[in-house]
Design a protein around this motif. Structure first.
Motif: not given
Lengths: 577, 422, 151
Positions: B146-148, C58, C67, C87, C89, C91
């Motif tokens: 994604h963007l980050a 983000e 994030i 997102f 994830e 973790r």
């Protein structure tokens, strides 16, 4: 238009394969196309077209410039194995009872494009493998009663494009013979890496090279062409074909069809620009002498070369040869989609010198020069192009521009015009652009061949002379005419009128549908009943719900009630489950 | 001392810029420098001249060139492939070196940060629209998330479309708009069930027997004096109000959401018509000239003729595509309306001009209503005409095209002609 | 000499006219009921959807360094609510659980077949973390709702 023709012809030549005679007919046709052109115009066109041709070839890079490559198992694509499929043959013979054509004129020639009266049917049924369909025109009935039967067999019956059909004269109808040839029996010849050479019909079929997705096969000249050629991978699956080329000469000898053609065109371009040709005839002679030399027109080795590319790794190739074929045929008549309103009608034709109007004998009645843009007929003597509407002023022999919002034409010859804007009332005119009555209608609609007009919250039937006949007690009129009945309604009840506007079945039903084959469904006293065109009740379904009509395999209506609880066929017989 | 100091600085700077500019020397064709389609076409010609073996088509009418040549870039970001047509340019970066990310950053540095578009897939899309060009950028994720978390293989696609340049002042009003600290937008909101309303503000009939329950008032305000708003309510079927009928209305500032004045919920049951008044003092940072210096048209003997003359002027200006004449007719109305809203959006004036252009390009005749009634507003200074036969005062007709117009008119003192003001 | 230096420096800076992305990052755990959102997010692009303030770039949104995909703010009868989407994830899921537990104590856990809900309640706010699970294992985030209580 001419540019496309140039490209089209060149592609056709490149695509032509097994006709490897000295003077091929395609070449002659191509050369003959230049017959009446001045050499200067040819020069200009070639210069312009070569640029387009070059960018055109780039688009085809993918399919013509196929390359040998390895295709992994997961990327392989397959198709169905060849088998004769004649299931559609009988049905295909029955599909031509409503064929129409539209006829246009340009440069003293007619072009026809065919279609079906039912707008939902676009083209003839596609038939399975091993079946081929041909259309052979047998008779042309011109409007002036001439009937032509000779030299018409080569005219194309095309359901997508329009094709040349000879001289510019109005055609009423044409008789066409439809033939279906299908394979009854065939031979299968298989060549593979293990068994690359097979003898057949006194000749030889050879798998010259099979590498990854590529197969190169030669067939002796004496063997007829194969109906179908399919490749198999090592698991026995039929691979989908991605490209092919058929040549009179071996593959390594030609650089690639387009590159060679392009090189040749560039030579011609250079000579043209050098003014090497004094006139068109010299140019044509040059073409005739030199194009013949090009590889694919010149085939001496007695063998057809076929290259194929597939979506997979080729292991073997099967060739199917027709052994026995059978033919079925039917004769049908196609009608001109624009019915003739009067014998005085004129038809427009765009020529190089301007606009010409022909009568139905094909003779020029009015000629207007200096118009460089074509017009198309809307109806009667009214025409349009992209920017304006026109009326053909026969006495002045000119086109009068009509600055109006919209013009609509009806089959009975009446024209409706809205003078200024979308919500305007419609005024009615005849073919001479004269008002036929002084009424203005909020809505004008044709149902079948009957013209209805709506004004002052009443519906009228309008005759070709502008006389009104009130359809009393009705504020909505249906849009289908069948069995001499049109569905109408007042505020809540439905009934039927005939084509004279008389209410033949009174508006007593809570719901009703159009007639088909003499029967329809109506709702009264809580349930749906089937009635005939006199309004007599044939049966009571005892259901209070009607579903959308279904269709049987011949396209006849099936009546469905009660969410599928009961179904009746088009004759009104209950369908057993 | 100073000289040595400067020398050191220069060497460092030179070293620094030469390291990073090494790539720049190889970047010859900068697509970001073109400011118009004709400048892009010139760039194409330049590329064609310096790369003869590519044989670009710079001549055809609907040309489409696909180029993969070294040296193409967008403001320093290398471009792998460029597709140039005569109406747009489509650039694609390579799938290496974070080029997709770099292209995004370079555009954001030029155009600013904006919201991304809603796409139905994983691609990330931004569309910058300015008066000169539209930049449609898409980041295609290859190994990024994604963007980050953009990957080095993620590549960018940029579509550049240039907008036509309009010189006519009517299309450039946003350049003249002043913005103030306060931006009041006075709105009348009526809460009543299904009736017809006649709204009169300072003796101007804004709406007559209309069903609309929301009215923007700014465009009828001409000064900061006390304004009287009158609402006449009649039932929709012209008989009597429902027994549960009520009426309430508010004048509020849409910008601050504050209520200025209101009419509390009142029963109107059983009556056949009701009248309400709301008084308020509009405080706008700018007041228009409007019809303040208009003459009393009730005294004008040739009024109908003047109305006809004005609409004929409109018709002739449109049919002859006379930009100056069209501008003279509509500029004051459009400017005052846009300034009262403090609307600096460049699309407002351009869209209005493009709608006028559409009428110019499609019309081949106009017809003017000759049977109409005149309504005098604002103490006779402002008139509105009600056509009787046609749907509006002037109808433009083209092939399957029509458009219509009607305006508030006034006559400025010292002039002999009517002018369009709203 | 001096002029050339200035010019060169000027030119080299100019060619790097770039946005300082790092300086624009917002740490959303800083937000309270009193934060003026319009001022706080002044430099970032945002949208107003039906009176809710929404930001979804983000690159600029973090919550305790994790994030954030999207953040939206709405005002209801309970006060201000900040909804965060992360997102998926696992973790990040473990990190959020750990950080919030350290800061706000043990949460109330409501475990169902396909989802788990964690609730933390303190004076100024309530936090509700919702995740989707499959066979008891983290599959994806639903949202983290932070409800700021009005005083």
């Amino acid at each position: 238009m001419k540019k496309l023709l140039f490209i089209y012809i060149t592609v056709v030549i490149c695509g032509c394969s097994n006709s490897s005679k000295k003077e091929s007919p395609e070449l002659n046709e191509f050369i003959a196309g230049f017959d009446d052109k001045p050499i200067e115009e040819i020069k200009e066109e070639v210069n312009k077209n070569i640029k387009q041709f070059e960018s055109f070839t780039k688009f085809f890079d993918g399919s013509f410039a196929n390359e040998i490559k390895k295709i992994g198992k997961e990327d392989e694509r397959y198709e169905q194995e060849f088998k004769i499929d004649t299931t559609g043959v009988s049905k295909s013979l029955l599909q031509f009872d409503n064929v129409v054509f539209s006829q246009e004129f340009e440069d003293y020639q007619s072009s026809l494009s065919f279609g079906f009266k039912n707008p939902e049917k676009r083209k003839p049924l596609e038939l399975g493998q091993g079946v081929s369909q041909t259309f052979v025109p047998k008779k042309i009935y011109y409007h002036d009663k001439e009937v032509k039967t000779d030299s018409i067999a080569n005219y194309e019956v095309d359901f997508i494009f329009s094709d040349n059909w000879g001289k510019a004269k109005m055609i009423d109808s044409v008789d066409v013979l439809f033939k279906v040839d299908y394979l009854k029996d065939y031979d299968v010849v298989e060549v593979s890496l293990d068994n690359p050479v097979v003898n057949y019909q006194g000749g030889e079929i050879r798998l010259v090279k099979a590498q990854d997705n590529y197969a190169y096969i030669t067939l002796s000249d004496t063997i007829g062409s194969a109906t179908e050629i399919q490749a198999y991978n090592e698991d026995g699956k039929v691979l989908d074909n991605s490209g092919s080329s058929n040549n009179g000469i071996a593959p390594d000898d030609s650089e690639g069809i387009f590159t060679e053609m392009l090189g040749y065109l560039k030579q011609i371009q250079k000579k043209l620009n050098n003014d090497d040709f004094k006139n068109t005839a010299e140019f044509q002679e040059y073409l005739r002498k030199n194009l013949n030399v090009l590889g694919f027109f010149n085939d001496n080795d007695g063998v057809y070369h076929k290259e194929y590319y597939y979506y997979g790794t080729v292991n073997s190739v099967k060739l199917y040869f027709a052994k026995e074929t059978d033919t079925r045929e039917t004769l049908f008549r196609a009608y001109n989609v624009k019915p003739f309103i009067s014998d005085a009608e004129l038809f427009e034709m765009n020529t190089e010198d301007g606009l010409v109007f022909l009568n139905n004998k094909g003779e020029t009645e009015i000629s207007i020069t200096g118009l460089d843009q074509g017009v198309a007929k809307i109806g009667g003597d009214f025409y349009e192009d992209n920017n304006y509407f026109y009326h053909l002023n026969r006495s002045k022999k000119s086109l009068d521009t009509l600055l109006v919002y919209d013009i609509m034409t009806f089959d009975n010859g009446i024209i409706g015009i809205q003078p200024e804007q979308k919500d305007d009332d419609i005024a009615l005119f005849n073919s001479d652009n004269e008002l036929i009555n002084n009424k203005k209608y909020w809505n004008v609609r044709e149902v079948g061949a009957i013209l209805f007009g709506y004004r002052n919250e009443k519906w009228y039937i309008i005759s070709a002379q502008g006389e009104e006949r009130l359809v009393s007690g009705v504020n909505r009129v249906g849009d289908k005419l069948s069995d001499d009945r049109i569905l109408v309604s007042n505020d809540s009840k439905y009934g039927f009128i005939n084509t004279k506007g008389a209410i033949v079945i009174p508006a007593i039903y809570d719901d009703a549908k159009d007639f088909e084959q003499g029967i329809t469904a109506v709702k009264i006293d809580g349930t749906y009943k089937l009635i005939d065109i006199q309004g007599e009740i044939l049966l009571d379904t005892e259901e209070d719900d009607i579903n959308f009509f279904g269709e049987d395999s011949d396209g006849n209506r099936i009546y469905k009630f009660g969410y599928g609880a009961k179904s009746y066929n088009y004759k009104g017989d209950l369908i057993e489950k | 001392m100073k000289t040595i100091y400067s020398l050191i600085i220069v060497t460092i700077v030179l070293l620094f810029s030469s390291c990073t500019n090494k790539k720049k020397l190889l970047l010859k064709y900068d697509f970001s420098k073109a400011n118009s389609q004709s400048e892009m076409d010139s760039l194409l010609v330049k590329i064609g001249k310096e790369n003869k073996d590519f044989d670009l088509d710079t001549v055809s009418f609907f040309k489409l060139n696909e180029i993969e040549i070294d040296g193409m870039h967008y403001d320093g970001v290398p471009v792998k492939k460029a597709l140039l047509s005569d109406s747009y340019t489509f650039l694609t970066t390579d799938t290496i070196n974070y080029y997709g990310k770099k292209l995004l950053e370079v555009i954001e540095a030029k155009k600013g940060l904006i919201n991304s578009e809603n796409t139905y897939n994983d691609d990330i899309q931004f569309i910058w629209k300015t008066e000169r060009e539209d930049l449609d950028f898409k980041l295609n994720l290859v190994n990024g998330k994604h963007l980050a978390a953009i990957g080095d293989k993620d590549y960018g696609e940029l579509k550049i479309t240039f907008k036509p340049i309009y010189d006519v002042p009517l299309a450039n009003i946003h350049k003249k708009i002043k913005v103030f600290d306060v931006k009041p937008k006075y709105v009348l909101n009526i809460r009543s069930y299904s009736n017809k309303y006649t709204v009169i503000l300072d003796d101007i009939v804004i709406a007559e027997n209309s069903k609309y329950t929301e009215h923007n008032l700014n465009r009828y305000i001409t000064d900061g004096e006390l304004s009287k708003l009158k609402i006449i309510v009649i039932p929709i079927d012209n008989s009597k109000f429902d027994k549960n009928g009520t009426f309430a209305a508010t004048i509020y500032d849409e910008t601050t959401k504050q209520t200025i004045t209101d009419v509390q919920r009142t029963s109107i049951a059983g009556k056949s018509s009701v009248e309400f008044t709301l008084d308020f003092t509009p405080k706008l940072p700018w007041y228009p000239k409007a019809w303040n210096n208009g003459v009393n048209l009730r005294k004008e003997k040739n009024l109908k003729q003047k109305v006809n003359t004005l609409y004929k002027r409109i018709g002739d200006a449109i049919l002859s595509k006379d930009e100056k004449a069209i501008n003279d007719l509509f500029y004051q109305k459009q400017f005052e309306k846009q300034q009262l809203d403090q609307d600096v959006n460049f699309e407002t004036a351009r869209t209005y001009w493009e709608s006028l252009k559409q009428i110019q390009n499609n019309s081949y005749k106009y017809t003017i209503e000759d049977n109409y009634s005149i309504e005098f507003n604002a103490n006779g200074r402002l008139i509105w005409t009600y056509p009787t036969n046609k749907t509006d005062m002037i109808i433009f007709t083209g092939k399957e095209f029509s458009e219509q117009m009607n305006f508030y008119l006034y006559q400025p003192e010292g002039s002999n002609e009517l002018k369009i003001i709203r | 000499m001096y002029r050339i230096t200035v010019l060169l420096l000027f030119a080299s800076f100019f060619s790097y006219a770039q946005i300082d992305y790092k300086s624009l990052i917002k740490n959303l755990e800083e937000i309270t009921i009193e934060t003026n959102l319009n001022e706080y997010f002044d430099e970032l692009p945002s949208e107003n959807r039906y009176d809710d303030l929404v930001l979804n770039d983000e690159r600029f949104l973090r919550f305790y360094s994790i994030i954030v995909d999207k953040v939206s703010f709405s005002s209801g009868w309970r006060g201000r609510t900040m909804t965060l989407k992360f997102f998926d994830e696992s973790r990040d899921y473990e990190s959020i659980k750990k950080i919030l537990s350290e800061k706000y104590g043990e949460p109330e856990i409501d475990q169902r077949d396909n989802s788990i809900n964690y609730e933390w309640k303190v004076d100024e706010k309530e936090l509700s973390l919702n995740v989707n699970t499959e066979d008891g294992v983290f599959k994806s985030f639903d949202s983290l709702d932070v409800i700021f209580n009005t005083k």
